[in-house]
Design an enzyme around this catalytic site. Sequence first.
Site, mmCIF file in Angstrom:
data_model
loop_
_atom_site.group_PDB
_atom_site.id
_atom_site.type_symbol
_atom_site.label_atom_id
_atom_site.label_comp_id
_atom_site.label_asym_id
_atom_site.label_seq_id
_atom_site.Cartn_x
_atom_site.Cartn_y
_atom_site.Cartn_z
ATOM 1 N N GLU A 156 -56.515 85.016 127.750
ATOM 2 C CA GLU A 156 -55.513 85.786 127.006
ATOM 3 C C GLU A 156 -54.160 85.089 127.036
ATOM 4 O OE1 GLU A 156 -55.006 89.904 128.113
ATOM 5 O OE2 GLU A 156 -53.731 90.292 126.372
ATOM 6 N N GLU A 162 -44.798 86.754 131.436
ATOM 7 C CA GLU A 162 -45.989 87.258 132.122
ATOM 8 C C GLU A 162 -46.930 86.159 132.591
ATOM 9 O OE1 GLU A 162 -47.568 90.926 130.469
ATOM 10 O OE2 GLU A 162 -45.826 91.116 129.176
ATOM 11 N N ASP A 189 -53.383 88.187 121.617
ATOM 12 C CA ASP A 189 -52.844 89.528 121.739
ATOM 13 C C ASP A 189 -51.622 89.597 120.815
ATOM 14 O OD1 ASP A 189 -50.969 91.579 122.636
ATOM 15 O OD2 ASP A 189 -52.303 91.888 124.340
ATOM 16 N N HIS A 192 -48.122 89.854 122.444
ATOM 17 C CA HIS A 192 -47.610 88.617 123.041
ATOM 18 C C HIS A 192 -47.287 87.579 121.963
ATOM 19 C CE1 HIS A 192 -48.398 90.025 127.088
ATOM 20 N NE2 HIS A 192 -49.630 90.348 126.738
ATOM 21 N N HIS A 215 -56.686 91.307 121.096
ATOM 22 C CA HIS A 215 -55.983 92.533 121.472
ATOM 23 C C HIS A 215 -55.010 92.879 120.360
ATOM 24 C CE1 HIS A 215 -56.328 92.861 126.157
ATOM 25 N NE2 HIS A 215 -57.360 93.380 125.532
ATOM 26 N N ARG A 221 -45.344 98.916 122.182
ATOM 27 C CA ARG A 221 -46.411 99.509 122.995
ATOM 28 C C ARG A 221 -46.733 100.924 122.510
ATOM 29 N NH1 ARG A 221 -49.192 95.474 125.308
ATOM 30 N NH2 ARG A 221 -48.215 94.519 127.120
ATOM 31 N N GLU A 250 -54.487 98.238 122.525
ATOM 32 C CA GLU A 250 -53.681 98.529 123.710
ATOM 33 C C GLU A 250 -52.400 99.264 123.310
ATOM 34 O OE1 GLU A 250 -54.395 95.169 127.052
ATOM 35 O OE2 GLU A 250 -53.071 94.547 125.444
HETATM 36 MN MN MN Z 1 -53.428 92.271 126.029
#
Ligand code: MN
Length: 302
Positions: A156, A162, A189, A192, A215, A221, A250
């Site tokens: 990922e 992160e 993702d 990101h 993702h 979020r 997510e």
């Molecule tokens: Mn993710």
Amino acid sequence: MSAVVTVPNRLGVHFQVFAEAWRGADRERAVAGAREAGFDFVEVAVFDPVDFDVAGARTALSTGGERMGAVVCTAPGFDADVSSADPAVAARGEAHLLRCVEIASELESDWLVGLTYGAWGRYPGPPTVLGRAHAVAALGRVAARADELGVSIGLEVVNRFENNLLNTSAQARALIEEVGAANLYVQLDAYHAHLEEASQAHAVAGCSGRLGYLHVGENTRGPLGTGAIDLRGLLRAAVAAGFTGPIAFEAFSAHVVGETGAAALCVWRDLWDDSVALARHARELLSAELEAAWTTAGEVAR
Ligand code: MN
């Protein structure tokens, strides 16, 4: 005449959309929520592979009807960082990943995804040459074990806050090339990529046909389709590139993920209230956008 398209991508949802931790009755709640929202699988996070309760997870996945699909994801801490320059730390990271691969197999998950190449967290500096070499060597061995068990591994790509090793799809593609294992794939993702790539389509292009797992989630979020993420551009690019792999949704809200989850994800506010309504809406939007993308792809092919 418009052809009826079958969307080949399985759709899943991260368990933390519904519950704070994968333990006790929270597991059943997450599975029930994923089922109610119409998803094919739930993403189960394995943070501590040594103490992970496989039997309990299997029971939870079987509650409330047909067995729910599962995909195992992980995010090791700095004490089990396979990309560390310290050989002892890198070895702990390799052991962590090897056990996660076994857990995936035990839960009938054909994927291990997430931070499968280093630690989840803010690094104090750039990756080291030695640390990267440790990750490449370990990934070769982990991929070989995963291959024996029929498990594919997604790396990922996450934002710079992160992890420090893989922040773009092109970096992930290059690392996979270096390892040279057929069951390693880029995991994109949208959240990101929004921070690190020129566009979602550019992120897909950087995978060079090696996108395996996706993702989707908003930059906030919050609810899918309400933020700055170009979901349509992402899905059209992925489908045009022939991506048939799983897609998991997510979203994180402070009241659901609890204190530990909030601290790990830096989620300090309640972005939404109703987990099942949020998940169902995301699943419906994803299905509609994917159908449109596959229909367009079919028309282009004809
Ligand atoms: Mn993710």
